[in-house]
Design an enzyme around this catalytic site. Structure first.
Site, mmCIF file in Angstrom:
data_model
loop_
_atom_site.group_PDB
_atom_site.id
_atom_site.type_symbol
_atom_site.label_atom_id
_atom_site.label_comp_id
_atom_site.label_asym_id
_atom_site.label_seq_id
_atom_site.Cartn_x
_atom_site.Cartn_y
_atom_site.Cartn_z
ATOM 1 C CG HIS A 52 -72.591 15.684 52.836
ATOM 2 N ND1 HIS A 52 -73.182 16.804 53.357
ATOM 3 C CD2 HIS A 52 -73.362 15.302 51.782
ATOM 4 C CE1 HIS A 52 -74.267 17.088 52.663
ATOM 5 N NE2 HIS A 52 -74.399 16.194 51.704
ATOM 6 C CD GLU A 54 -68.575 17.978 56.005
ATOM 7 O OE1 GLU A 54 -68.764 19.204 55.993
ATOM 8 O OE2 GLU A 54 -68.954 17.224 55.078
ATOM 9 C CB CYS A 82 -74.743 20.712 55.374
ATOM 10 S SG CYS A 82 -74.743 18.935 55.719
ATOM 11 C CB CYS A 85 -71.934 17.562 58.090
ATOM 12 S SG CYS A 85 -72.031 16.582 56.568
#
Length: 151
Positions: A52, A54, A82, A85
């Site tokens: 992801h 992040e 999410c 993260c």
């Protein structure tokens, strides 16, 4: 620098993901007014569910700073992180999270949103929502609209 200028940089990353067929989320990490990391989702390209924006930005910033503690760093991300993260953000000691847009609203996402806000608050992470919200929402809406048409 204005928060919207950093979010514009995160949006540039989101467009890179969009152009690769990845979920269009971008992130930048700022320390002392300088962008020290930038990333976008690469889950498909890397065949990695943890790739992801992040997470990739946190890894890059940690490498640049020579340690995992990202003290006095701010994370700008185009969509609400999410749960995975969110945990990485807290573990990395990021102090401020600036978010473009929230997840699409439904009851499941709302419960997760409330959990994450409490989690951030309990760990002294300041959260700001709505920076360039329309722009951040638009790219996600376009991506998922095109995906629905494709399938």
């Amino acid at each position: 620098m204005d928060k919207s200028l950093y979010m514009e940089e995160a949006l540039k990353e989101a467009y890179k993901a969009y152009n690769k067929g990845e979920t269009p989320i971008g992130a930048v990490i700022v320390k002392d007014g300088e962008i020290i990391a930038r990333a976008h989702n690469l889950t498909e390209e890397l065949s990695d569910s943890t790739a992801h924006a992040e997470i990739l930005a946190i890894r890059q910033a940690s490498e640049k700073l020579g340690g995992w503690r990202l003290i006095n760093c701010d994370l700008y991300v185009t969509m609400e992180p999410c749960i995975m993260c969110s945990g990485a953000i807290i573990n990395s000691r990021i102090k401020n999270v600036i978010i473009g847009t929230r997840h699409i609203k439904n009851s499941k996402m709302e419960r997760q949103h409330e959990f994450k806000i409490d989690y951030f608050r309990d760990n002294n992470v300041e959260v700001t929502f709505g920076v360039l919200e329309d722009e951040c929402s638009h790219i996600l809406q376009e991506f998922f609209r095109a995906l629905r048409i494709k399938y």
